[in-house]
Scaffold this active site. Structure first.
Site, PDB file in Angstrom:
ATOM      1  N   TYR A 250       0.861  -1.185   0.000  1.00 43.52           N
ATOM      2  CA  TYR A 250       0.000   0.000   0.000  1.00 43.52           C
ATOM      3  C   TYR A 250       0.892   1.229   0.000  1.00 43.52           C
ATOM      4  O   TYR A 250       2.083   1.133   0.318  1.00 43.52           O
ATOM      5  CB  TYR A 250      -0.973   0.017   1.188  1.00 43.52           C
ATOM      6  CG  TYR A 250      -0.358  -0.293   2.527  1.00 43.52           C
ATOM      7  CD1 TYR A 250       0.292   0.694   3.261  1.00 43.52           C
ATOM      8  CD2 TYR A 250      -0.422  -1.580   3.052  1.00 43.52           C
ATOM      9  CE1 TYR A 250       0.846   0.402   4.484  1.00 43.52           C
ATOM     10  CE2 TYR A 250       0.141  -1.882   4.279  1.00 43.52           C
ATOM     11  CZ  TYR A 250       0.769  -0.888   4.990  1.00 43.52           C
ATOM     12  OH  TYR A 250       1.325  -1.170   6.205  1.00 43.52           O
ATOM     13  N   HIS A 298       6.354  -0.490   1.498  1.00 44.52           N
ATOM     14  CA  HIS A 298       5.943   0.384   0.410  1.00 44.52           C
ATOM     15  C   HIS A 298       6.791   0.179  -0.831  1.00 44.52           C
ATOM     16  O   HIS A 298       7.940  -0.201  -0.752  1.00 44.52           O
ATOM     17  CB  HIS A 298       6.044   1.845   0.841  1.00 44.52           C
ATOM     18  CG  HIS A 298       5.428   2.086   2.166  1.00 44.52           C
ATOM     19  ND1 HIS A 298       4.111   1.784   2.436  1.00 44.52           N
ATOM     20  CD2 HIS A 298       5.939   2.564   3.307  1.00 44.52           C
ATOM     21  CE1 HIS A 298       3.854   2.080   3.687  1.00 44.52           C
ATOM     22  NE2 HIS A 298       4.937   2.546   4.249  1.00 44.52           N
TER      23      HIS A 298
END
Ligand SMILES: *[C@@H]1O[C@H](CO)[C@@H](O)[C@H](O)[C@H]1NC(C)=O
Ligand SMILES: *[C@@H]1O[C@H](CO)[C@@H](O)[C@H](O)[C@H]1NC(C)=O
Length: 322
Positions: A250, A298
């Protein structure tokens, strides 16, 4: 003297005629009010360059102008987006308990400034200030503070670093595990990963009963209750799917902040992003403990490349620091 006046008049007249010619070349079918059209409707904002200016196809294919990045009573989370969002942290939760938490948020935090008020005569500048060590020695402080909106993240500090990072904060993005106290003029902006995060937010301003998520969290927080905002979980999905093409698990808070800034500001300047020379994301206020931190969950490299790409396309200005 009279000759000068005549010269100036002639030049003005010629400019006037050219304007009229240019206007007639344009498609004016849906423009009814000529005077305001003449002065304002030509550009989306009053800055030197506007984020939404020109028809950059790559950008307009991705940028959704009508998307409201904030959770509000008129902009709640759909069940479909909820199904995507709940997978972020694999916590057992259902839509009904999410809806209950969401309603509580609307009860406790009144509707306020939306930031979604773009107008041709507005020039709102945003400084997005990441926490990278490249800010140290940059002397960006005064430049950062000069912006209308300054966005900071998580445990970002300013005290003791004002010369390099400034001292003004308009929006401070955080989640329960990264929460810090804020001054009275700063918007606390929650970046929610799970239903419990909304419950924590309400609790922190009322009962102070939520003290743990997957780790200990602050049970209360100093911040102006009238300025609290919640990032829309659907906005996280939009950034993940459209902008990052689903790279990484995400988006990072920092990258969400960059896209958010493009939605609420007319001009975006980005500071304090990028890994150090060993490829680690190091904060400007601390020594690195984990030498293999990398960029966590990430798509850090992807995010960084995208920021540089947006800079190339003149959608933002990127300040490298030192
Ligand atoms: C843009 O966002 C709006 C509001 O969420 C949504 O209804 C619409 O489908 C989106 N447009 C595109 C092209 O994805
Ligand atoms: C930031 O610094 C300026 C100038 O030094 C000062 O006037 C102002 O009060 C400071 N603002 C905050 C929020 O600390």
């Amino acid at each position: 003297m009279a000759r000068h006046v005549r010269k100036v008049t002639t030049v003005l007249l010629m400019i006037g005629i050219m304007c009229v010619l240019v206007l007639f070349e344009m498609d004016t079918t849906d423009k009814q009010l000529w005077p305001s059209f003449l002065l304002q409707d030509l550009r989306p904002c009053a800055c030197n360059r506007c984020v939404t200016e020109d028809d950059d196809q790559w950008f307009t294919e991705r940028f959704n102008t009508s998307l409201n990045p904030f959770l509000t009573q008129d902009n709640t989370l759909s069940e479909n987006d909820f199904s995507w969002w709940k997978k972020l942290q694999q916590v057992n939760t259902n839509f009904l308990s999410y809806r209950m938490a969401e309603m509580k948020v609307f009860e406790i935090f009144p509707e306020q400034e939306s930031f979604m008020d773009s107008r041709p005569d507005r020039c709102r500048t945003c400084a997005v200030v990441g926490n990278s060590v490249n800010l140290l020695g940059s002397h960006y402080g005064p430049l950062i503070d000069f912006h209308d909106v300054v966005i900071r993240f998580n445990t970002a500090r300013t005290v003791g670093y004002e010369g390099d990072v400034g001292n003004k904060t308009t929006l401070h993005m955080m989640y329960p595990e990264s929460a810090v106290d804020l001054d009275d003029n700063t918007h606390l902006m929650l970046f929610p990963f799970k239903t419990l995060d909304l419950q924590w937010l309400v609790s922190a301003f009322t009962t102070k009963s939520v003290t743990r998520t997957y780790t200990r969290v602050k049970s209360t927080i100093k911040a102006n209750q009238g300025l609290v905002k919640v990032l829309h979980p659907g906005f996280i999905k939009y950034v993940h799917e459209i902008w990052l093409e689903e790279k990484g698990k995400y988006p990072s808070t920092g990258f969400l902040g960059v896209v958010l800034a493009m939605h609420i500001c007319d001009e975006v300047n980005v500071f304090g992003f990028g890994a150090d020379k060993d490829g680690n994301w190091r904060h400007y206020w601390e020594e690195l403990r984990n030498k293999h931190l990398g960029t966590g969950p990430h798509g850090g490299g992807q995010e960084y490349k995208l920021i540089l790409h947006l800079a190339e396309r003149q959608k933002l200005n990127f300040y490298r620091g030192r």
